[in-house]
Each structure stands twice: as structure tokens, then as C-alpha cells.
Design a protein around this motif. Structure first.
Motif, PDB file in Angstrom:
ATOM      1  N   ALA A 171       0.821  -1.218   0.000  1.00  7.15           N
ATOM      2  CA  ALA A 171       0.000   0.000   0.000  1.00  7.15           C
ATOM      3  C   ALA A 171       0.848   1.257   0.000  1.00  7.15           C
ATOM      4  O   ALA A 171       0.541   2.227  -0.705  1.00  7.15           O
ATOM      5  N   TRP A 172       1.923   1.278   0.781  1.00  8.66           N
ATOM      6  CA  TRP A 172       2.756   2.482   0.880  1.00  8.66           C
ATOM      7  C   TRP A 172       3.390   2.799  -0.477  1.00  8.66           C
ATOM      8  O   TRP A 172       3.379   3.951  -0.929  1.00  8.66           O
ATOM      9  N   ILE A 173       3.934   1.787  -1.135  1.00  9.86           N
ATOM     10  CA  ILE A 173       4.570   2.003  -2.438  1.00  9.86           C
ATOM     11  C   ILE A 173       3.542   2.466  -3.465  1.00  9.86           C
ATOM     12  O   ILE A 173       3.793   3.385  -4.253  1.00  9.86           O
ATOM     13  N   LYS A 174       2.372   1.852  -3.460  1.00 11.05           N
ATOM     14  CA  LYS A 174       1.344   2.206  -4.439  1.00 11.05           C
ATOM     15  C   LYS A 174       0.911   3.667  -4.300  1.00 11.05           C
ATOM     16  O   LYS A 174       0.779   4.385  -5.299  1.00 11.05           O
ATOM     17  N   THR A 175       0.676   4.106  -3.061  1.00  7.04           N
ATOM     18  CA  THR A 175       0.173   5.464  -2.851  1.00  7.04           C
ATOM     19  C   THR A 175       1.275   6.506  -2.846  1.00  7.04           C
ATOM     20  O   THR A 175       1.105   7.609  -3.397  1.00  7.04           O
ATOM     21  N   LYS A 176       2.404   6.183  -2.259  1.00 10.00           N
ATOM     22  CA  LYS A 176       3.470   7.176  -2.098  1.00 10.00           C
ATOM     23  C   LYS A 176       4.396   7.269  -3.315  1.00 10.00           C
ATOM     24  O   LYS A 176       5.026   8.316  -3.520  1.00 10.00           O
ATOM     25  N   VAL A 177       4.477   6.208  -4.109  1.00 10.12           N
ATOM     26  CA  VAL A 177       5.398   6.204  -5.248  1.00 10.12           C
ATOM     27  C   VAL A 177       4.633   6.186  -6.580  1.00 10.12           C
ATOM     28  O   VAL A 177       4.840   7.048  -7.443  1.00 10.12           O
ATOM     29  N   ILE A 178       3.743   5.208  -6.748  1.00 11.14           N
ATOM     30  CA  ILE A 178       3.049   5.069  -8.029  1.00 11.14           C
ATOM     31  C   ILE A 178       2.046   6.195  -8.243  1.00 11.14           C
ATOM     32  O   ILE A 178       1.950   6.752  -9.346  1.00 11.14           O
ATOM     33  N   TYR A 179       1.278   6.552  -7.221  1.00  6.68           N
ATOM     34  CA  TYR A 179       0.268   7.607  -7.370  1.00  6.68           C
ATOM     35  C   TYR A 179       0.875   8.928  -7.850  1.00  6.68           C
ATOM     36  O   TYR A 179       0.380   9.508  -8.837  1.00  6.68           O
ATOM     37  N   PRO A 180       1.940   9.453  -7.234  1.00 15.37           N
ATOM     38  CA  PRO A 180       2.505  10.707  -7.735  1.00 15.37           C
ATOM     39  C   PRO A 180       2.997  10.597  -9.180  1.00 15.37           C
ATOM     40  O   PRO A 180       2.840  11.549  -9.962  1.00 15.37           O
ATOM     41  N   TRP A 181       3.610   9.468  -9.511  1.00 14.46           N
ATOM     42  CA  TRP A 181       4.052   9.277 -10.901  1.00 14.46           C
ATOM     43  C   TRP A 181       2.861   9.276 -11.841  1.00 14.46           C
ATOM     44  O   TRP A 181       2.890   9.912 -12.908  1.00 14.46           O
ATOM     45  N   PHE A 182       1.808   8.562 -11.459  1.00 20.09           N
ATOM     46  CA  PHE A 182       0.614   8.464 -12.294  1.00 20.09           C
ATOM     47  C   PHE A 182      -0.014   9.840 -12.525  1.00 20.09           C
ATOM     48  O   PHE A 182      -0.357  10.191 -13.655  1.00 20.09           O
ATOM     49  N   ILE A 183      -0.153  10.619 -11.480  1.00 19.86           N
ATOM     50  CA  ILE A 183      -0.774  11.936 -11.595  1.00 19.86           C
ATOM     51  C   ILE A 183       0.060  12.841 -12.501  1.00 19.86           C
ATOM     52  O   ILE A 183      -0.475  13.609 -13.306  1.00 19.86           O
ATOM     53  N   ARG A 184       1.368  12.750 -12.405  1.00 18.96           N
ATOM     54  CA  ARG A 184       2.252  13.630 -13.173  1.00 18.96           C
ATOM     55  C   ARG A 184       2.392  13.200 -14.627  1.00 18.96           C
ATOM     56  O   ARG A 184       2.475  14.050 -15.527  1.00 18.96           O
ATOM     57  N   HIS A 185       2.423  11.891 -14.881  1.00 17.86           N
ATOM     58  CA  HIS A 185       2.796  11.423 -16.215  1.00 17.86           C
ATOM     59  C   HIS A 185       1.701  10.667 -16.982  1.00 17.86           C
ATOM     60  O   HIS A 185       1.882  10.417 -18.179  1.00 17.86           O
ATOM     61  N   ALA A 186       0.611  10.290 -16.341  1.00 17.07           N
ATOM     62  CA  ALA A 186      -0.352   9.410 -17.014  1.00 17.07           C
ATOM     63  C   ALA A 186      -1.778   9.948 -17.030  1.00 17.07           C
ATOM     64  O   ALA A 186      -2.713   9.195 -17.311  1.00 17.07           O
ATOM     65  N   MET A 187      -1.956  11.239 -16.762  1.00 15.50           N
ATOM     66  CA  MET A 187      -3.314  11.779 -16.729  1.00 15.50           C
ATOM     67  C   MET A 187      -3.543  12.917 -17.718  1.00 15.50           C
ATOM     68  O   MET A 187      -4.569  13.587 -17.665  1.00 15.50           O
ATOM     69  N   SER A 188      -2.620  13.142 -18.615  1.00 15.74           N
ATOM     70  CA  SER A 188      -2.807  14.210 -19.585  1.00 15.74           C
ATOM     71  C   SER A 188      -3.976  13.877 -20.515  1.00 15.74           C
ATOM     72  O   SER A 188      -4.098  12.733 -20.985  1.00 15.74           O
ATOM     73  N   PRO A 189      -4.841  14.852 -20.822  1.00 17.22           N
ATOM     74  CA  PRO A 189      -5.926  14.594 -21.773  1.00 17.22           C
ATOM     75  C   PRO A 189      -5.482  14.610 -23.229  1.00 17.22           C
ATOM     76  O   PRO A 189      -6.259  14.274 -24.126  1.00 17.22           O
ATOM     77  N   ARG A 190      -4.228  14.973 -23.496  1.00 19.03           N
ATOM     78  CA  ARG A 190      -3.778  15.131 -24.880  1.00 19.03           C
ATOM     79  C   ARG A 190      -3.883  13.867 -25.734  1.00 19.03           C
ATOM     80  O   ARG A 190      -4.161  13.955 -26.939  1.00 19.03           O
ATOM     81  N   PRO A 191      -3.674  12.656 -25.165  1.00 17.72           N
ATOM     82  CA  PRO A 191      -3.799  11.467 -26.026  1.00 17.72           C
ATOM     83  C   PRO A 191      -5.224  11.147 -26.474  1.00 17.72           C
ATOM     84  O   PRO A 191      -5.418  10.325 -27.378  1.00 17.72           O
ATOM     85  N   PHE A 192      -6.246  11.760 -25.879  1.00 18.52           N
ATOM     86  CA  PHE A 192      -7.615  11.467 -26.289  1.00 18.52           C
ATOM     87  C   PHE A 192      -7.857  11.905 -27.737  1.00 18.52           C
ATOM     88  O   PHE A 192      -7.461  12.999 -28.144  1.00 18.52           O
ATOM     89  N   HIS A 193      -8.521  11.060 -28.499  1.00 19.71           N
ATOM     90  CA  HIS A 193      -8.904  11.406 -29.860  1.00 19.71           C
ATOM     91  C   HIS A 193     -10.035  10.481 -30.289  1.00 19.71           C
ATOM     92  O   HIS A 193     -10.340   9.494 -29.606  1.00 19.71           O
ATOM     93  N   HIS A 194     -10.665  10.796 -31.400  1.00 20.33           N
ATOM     94  CA  HIS A 194     -11.712   9.931 -31.937  1.00 20.33           C
ATOM     95  C   HIS A 194     -11.215   9.286 -33.225  1.00 20.33           C
ATOM     96  O   HIS A 194     -10.357   9.828 -33.928  1.00 20.33           O
ATOM     97  N   THR A 195     -11.742   8.134 -33.517  1.00 16.55           N
ATOM     98  CA  THR A 195     -11.390   7.435 -34.747  1.00 16.55           C
ATOM     99  C   THR A 195     -12.472   7.688 -35.808  1.00 16.55           C
ATOM    100  O   THR A 195     -13.477   8.355 -35.552  1.00 16.55           O
ATOM    101  N   ASP A 196     -12.281   7.115 -36.977  1.00 16.27           N
ATOM    102  CA  ASP A 196     -13.253   7.263 -38.062  1.00 16.27           C
ATOM    103  C   ASP A 196     -14.587   6.590 -37.748  1.00 16.27           C
ATOM    104  O   ASP A 196     -15.578   6.808 -38.443  1.00 16.27           O
ATOM    105  N   ALA A 197     -14.605   5.784 -36.678  1.00 15.95           N
ATOM    106  CA  ALA A 197     -15.859   5.121 -36.301  1.00 15.95           C
ATOM    107  C   ALA A 197     -16.830   6.069 -35.599  1.00 15.95           C
ATOM    108  O   ALA A 197     -17.994   5.719 -35.382  1.00 15.95           O
ATOM    109  N   CYS A 198     -16.367   7.262 -35.265  1.00 19.46           N
ATOM    110  CA  CYS A 198     -17.204   8.234 -34.554  1.00 19.46           C
ATOM    111  C   CYS A 198     -18.437   8.583 -35.389  1.00 19.46           C
ATOM    112  O   CYS A 198     -18.339   8.885 -36.583  1.00 19.46           O
ATOM    113  N   ILE A 199     -19.618   8.569 -34.758  1.00 18.79           N
ATOM    114  CA  ILE A 199     -20.863   8.890 -35.447  1.00 18.79           C
ATOM    115  C   ILE A 199     -21.420  10.249 -35.007  1.00 18.79           C
ATOM    116  O   ILE A 199     -22.576  10.570 -35.287  1.00 18.79           O
ATOM    117  N   SER A 200     -20.621  11.034 -34.277  1.00 18.10           N
ATOM    118  CA  SER A 200     -21.018  12.375 -33.849  1.00 18.10           C
ATOM    119  C   SER A 200     -22.255  12.373 -32.963  1.00 18.10           C
ATOM    120  O   SER A 200     -23.064  13.299 -33.002  1.00 18.10           O
TER     121      SER A 200
END
Length: 267
Positions: A171-200
Motif C-alpha cells: 500500500a505504501w509504495i502504491k500510494t506514495k510512489v506510483i500515485y505521484p508518478w501516475f498523476i504527473r505522467h499518465a493523466m494528460s488529456p492530450r492522447p484522447f482522440h476519436h477514430t473514423d468510427a465516430c458517429i457524432s
């Protein structure tokens, strides 16, 4: 009073179930709650926060709400704050993170509970939604767990502050080490996109709890009136847009191309 934040509906469902069992009003924690003080009456004994666990911690958006929300009482009553976490498997030290944030506001923290619900995180290698069998098992067990939490809230003894949660291993490693890394490096909205399957259809924009998705024409020259989702910077990382898409057309980089989708079926 129940204050809730939810993406794919697990926390919303828990909040609504608690509301029914305890006869308490609910408030969704959208950004609009910051525009005017949240008022409580002198009869309010408890403020119950309900939210998902993000990478074994509290969602950054919810932490910002805790830091900025103004709660005004109509008298001298001092409510106790409780927390109900929804998580796919375990919550690490998320209760301690929440208690720290509540204490910084000068509020009184009571008990914390966790409810195991189906997984919905799909944006990294090795993470996917649960199998349909496991999803069904978790959903079948959830009502009894919520009943137990409601009973505990009804019988709460003033002055106690306990954690009835599944912490998991490391638990300590997950919250104290992984959580800060995740918040800093894995939560950017920039990778979101739609594909050609989008029907609007616009469901992704409608479901976004932060109103962060706009439906726009892909180019000024486009005709026909069709618009497609465009993501802004105010993203909570809840993945509701991905999971609600009826055509699996919302992607997060390349990570979600072959991943499953989940949205709480009780809603």
C-alpha cells in the motif's frame, strides 16, 4: 448530505443507494459547486463523500474540490465527514490522503469505507476491464456492502475514525510512489482522440463531469453539420467518454484500441 464524484457510474450508484437507505440529499461535485457556498443545516450530522480511487489515491479533481469548497452551516452544528471509496481491487493509503486533506480544512474526519466495483482503467499496458463473470460477481456483492455501510453510518459513534477498507499489498509504495508518478505522467488529456468510427452522437461530451469535451467541426471547410469531440485541458481522467462511446471510437493514444468498455449497468 452526500457529495459524489463519478465517471463510469460506480460511485454515483453507491451515492444514490446510500441516499435511498439514509434519506439524505445528494450533490454531484461538478465545478459549478464552487460558484456559491454549499449550505448545510444545523441538523446535518454527517457529510459523506463518495468517489473512485485513482491509482491508489484520491482523484486530483476531488482533492481540488476539498481544498476550495465553501461549506456554510445555518447554525453551530459541526458535521463529521465520512468517505466511501469505490475501487476495482484495493485502495492503498487513499484514506490517509483524504484525512490529510480534510484536516487541512479544519473539518472533522470520521470513518472510511471501500466498495469493490468493476474495474474501468484501461489506459496503460496490463490494465483492462474485468471479465464479464468477475464484473457480475462484483456487482452482485455490492448491494450488501452498501447496506453494511449504511448501517454503520446510521450507528456512527461520535469521536471514532476507523478505516473499513481493502488496502491491498504494498500500500505504501502504491500510494506514495506510483500515485505521484501516475498523476504527473499518465493523466494528460492530450492522447484522447476519436477514430473514423465516430458517429457524432455527442454522448462523450454529455457524460463528461467537467464539461471538458466540445463537439466541433473537424475543419472550417467541412459541410454537412457533423461535429466531433475535441478535448480541453480540464480533464478529471475519469474515462467516462471512452466507456460511454457506442462505437468504441474514443481512444487514448494507442493504449485502448483493444481494451474493453464498462459503464455501471444499474444506472
Amino acid at each position: 448530505m452526500i457529495l459524489w464524484f463519478s465517471g463510469t457510474g460506480n460511485s454515483r450508484w453507491v451515492a444514490e443507494q446510500l441516499s435511498t437507505r439514509l434519506s439524505l440529499p445528494t450533490t454531484e461535485l461538478r465545478p459549478s459547486v464552487l460558484s456559491s457556498p454549499l449550505r448545510i443545516s444545523t441538523e446535518t450530522r454527517s457529510i459523506i463523500w463518495v468517489c473512485p480511487v485513482y491509482s491508489w489515491g484520491i482523484p486530483p479533481y476531488l482533492r481540488s474540490i476539498i481544498g476550495a469548497l465553501v461549506i456554510e452551516g445555518e447554525g453551530s452544528g459541526i458535521p463529521v465527514h465520512h468517505l466511501v471509496l469505490t475501487c476495482g481491487d484495493d485502495c492503498g493509503l487513499a484514506p490517509e490522503m483524504w484525512r490529510h486533506d480534510i484536516a487541512k480544512r479544519g473539518w472533522t474526519a470520521g470513518n472510511v469505507w471501500s466498495v469493490i466495483m468493476p474495474n474501468n482503467y484501461v489506459c496503460m499496458k496490463g490494465f483492462d476491464v474485468d471479465s464479464k463473470q468477475l464484473e457480475a460477481e462484483k456487482l452482485a456483492a455490492a448491494p450488501a456492502r452498501v447496506d453494511s455501510i449504511a448501517d454503520s453510518l446510521s450507528g456512527y459513534v461520535a469521536g471514532t475514525a476507523t478505516n473499513d477498507v481493502v488496502r491491498g499489498s504494498f500500500a505504501w509504495i502504491k500510494t506514495k510512489v506510483i500515485y505521484p508518478w501516475f498523476i504527473r505522467h499518465a493523466m494528460s488529456p492530450r492522447p484522447f482522440h476519436h477514430t473514423d468510427a465516430c458517429i457524432s452522437c455527442g454522448k462523450c461530451a454529455q457524460i463528461c463531469p467537467l464539461d471538458n469535451i466540445r463537439m466541433e467541426a473537424s475543419s472550417p471547410q467541412e459541410s454537412g453539420g457533423r461535429k466531433y469531440p475535441a478535448w480541453g485541458s480540464d480533464c478529471a481522467g475519469c474515462l467516462a467518454c471512452y466507456h460511454i462511446c457506442p462505437r468504441h471510437a474514443v481512444m487514448y493514444g494507442k493504449a485502448t484500441a483493444k481494451k474493453g468498455q464498462y459503464f455501471n449497468p444499474f444506472l
